[in-house]
Design a protein around this motif. Structure first.
Motif, short mmCIF file in Angstrom:
data_model
loop_
_atom_site.label_atom_id
_atom_site.label_comp_id
_atom_site.label_asym_id
_atom_site.label_seq_id
_atom_site.Cartn_x
_atom_site.Cartn_y
_atom_site.Cartn_z
N ASN A 64 84.60 -147.48 56.59
CA ASN A 64 85.66 -146.97 55.72
C ASN A 64 87.05 -147.41 56.16
OD1 ASN A 64 84.04 -145.46 53.91
ND2 ASN A 64 83.82 -143.86 55.44
N ARG A 72 98.19 -137.46 42.67
CA ARG A 72 97.56 -136.55 41.72
C ARG A 72 98.19 -136.72 40.34
NH1 ARG A 72 94.42 -132.11 41.85
NH2 ARG A 72 94.64 -130.59 40.17
N LYS A 113 87.45 -136.06 38.62
CA LYS A 113 86.66 -136.44 39.79
C LYS A 113 87.31 -135.81 41.02
CE LYS A 113 83.07 -139.18 40.68
NZ LYS A 113 81.79 -139.12 39.98
N ASP A 114 86.51 -135.08 41.80
CA ASP A 114 87.06 -134.42 42.98
C ASP A 114 87.60 -135.42 43.99
OD1 ASP A 114 86.52 -131.92 42.00
OD2 ASP A 114 84.54 -131.79 42.94
N SER A 115 86.92 -136.55 44.07
CA SER A 115 87.39 -137.59 45.00
C SER A 115 87.06 -138.96 44.42
CB SER A 115 86.73 -137.44 46.37
OG SER A 115 85.33 -137.62 46.27
N ASP A 117 86.80 -143.06 45.41
CA ASP A 117 86.72 -144.07 46.47
C ASP A 117 86.91 -145.44 45.81
OD1 ASP A 117 86.04 -145.94 48.42
OD2 ASP A 117 84.50 -144.66 49.30
N ASN A 295 93.89 -139.14 42.66
CA ASN A 295 92.99 -138.45 43.60
C ASN A 295 92.21 -137.32 42.93
OD1 ASN A 295 94.78 -136.31 43.40
ND2 ASN A 295 95.62 -136.55 45.46
N ASN A 296 92.51 -137.02 41.68
CA ASN A 296 91.75 -136.00 40.95
C ASN A 296 91.03 -136.56 39.74
OD1 ASN A 296 94.34 -136.39 39.81
ND2 ASN A 296 94.24 -134.43 38.73
#
Length: 330
Positions: A64, A72, A113-115, A117, A295-296
């Motif tokens: 990572n 946000r 989306k909670d997170s 990537d 990020n959300n």
């Protein structure tokens, strides 16, 4: 490398060219002789940076080590299905009254989306869509874009310019057969691009139309190619081709005016184009199948060509299918 760029607010991108297995990292360097750029749909907004080299990456997911900070998004309200259908019916009525032949209507779609990537999403797109231009573009901490576009606005290499007329969409299965609506829609785009190029050169070659398979959907596509004398012609041609009927409509000006007046949101870089200019080649991609990351969640952009033969409910379903391109990668 990436951390240093983020800390110093240096723009960068991960890119993968169509039909190419190599993934590259590029970052801003004012001494570089190559450039990477985003141009908005209405051409009033442009981001670009110069870069020195393509840095090939073997594995994006090791430990990572590439972690992108995301901001946000507070206002996530987008057009409802009912209101989009109303807009489509209004557009069909406008077309039937002979105001225009085709108008591309688009919308935003928000995915909670909670997170997020971004690196994993980009890797997924590269694996899933090998014949698309895939990118993860970091312009600043508030503008991070992800995409996998199948549409080339123009490619110039060894004095040869190539482009494509991509239009008409159906679910990618054997039961979905091309009908006159899609055939006409694609022909509009082909004829338009053909006439644009003819102003610069006397003759060009065409190949198609044929079917392009892209997983969830399939399109009709015609390839156009021509010999160009110099890069001055290239610059003029790219500016002349954007926006194509595939993202705007026919006639161009009346369609664009209708979009700006009725769509109800700012397309921003969606349906604009992405430029990659180097001493060896120049490539320009229409910025489709894209999203802006937070990020959300993610803000996706989808649309379709509307003609007098369009069925509003089918058009809504088509945009939902197109949203899966990015949605499934998150």
């Amino acid at each position: 490398m990436v951390i240093n760029c983020i800390e110093k607010n240096i723009p960068f991108a991960f890119i993968r060219l169509p039909n190419n297995k190599h993934i590259y990292f590029i970052k801003e360097d004012n001494k570089g002789i190559r450039s990477y750029s985003f141009v908005s749909f209405d051409t009033t907004k442009k981001y670009s940076f110069q870069f020195t080299e393509f840095i090939e990456l073997k594995d994006l997911r090791i430990n990572n080590k590439y972690v992108l900070p995301l901001t946000r998004k507070e206002n996530t309200k987008v057009i409802s299905e009912n209101n989009y259908l109303k807009l489509l019916r209004k557009t069909i009525n406008y077309i039937e009254n002979k105001q225009t032949e085709k108008i591309v209507i688009s919308r935003e779609k928000w995915i909670d989306k909670d997170s997020i990537d971004p690196i994993n999403s980009f890797s997924y797109l590269c694996e899933k869509y090998p014949n698309s231009f895939c990118h993860l573009s970091y312009w600043n901490e508030k503008e991070i874009w992800l995409g996998a576009t199948p549409e080339v606005l123009g490619s110039y290499e060894n004095s040869q310019f190539t482009t494509m007329a991509l239009a008409g969409t159906l679910p990618d299965n054997n039961s979905a057969q091309w009908e006159q609506k899609e055939i006409n829609e694609q022909k509009y785009v082909t004829d338009y691009i053909y006439e644009k190029i003819k102003k610069y050169v006397p003759s060009l070659s065409l190949k198609g139309p044929e079917t392009l398979h892209l997983g969830h959907v399939k399109h009709l596509i015609t390839y156009l190619s021509v010999h160009l004398k110099n890069t001055t012609q290239l610059s003029e041609l790219i500016h002349s081709l954007h926006p194509t009927p595939a993202v705007c409509g026919i006639p161009l000006e009346s369609s664009r005016n209708y979009i700006l007046k009725n769509e109800g949101y700012n397309r921003d870089f969606y349906a604009g184009y992405i430029g990659l200019e180097t001493p060896d080649f120049d490539k320009y991609f229409v910025n489709l199948r894209c999203a802006r990351l937070y990020n959300n969640g993610a803000l996706l952009f989808v649309g379709g060509g509307i003609t007098a033969q369009s069925n509003p409910q089918k058009e809504w379903t088509e945009t939902e299918l197109k949203a899966k391109f990015i949605g499934e990668s998150l």
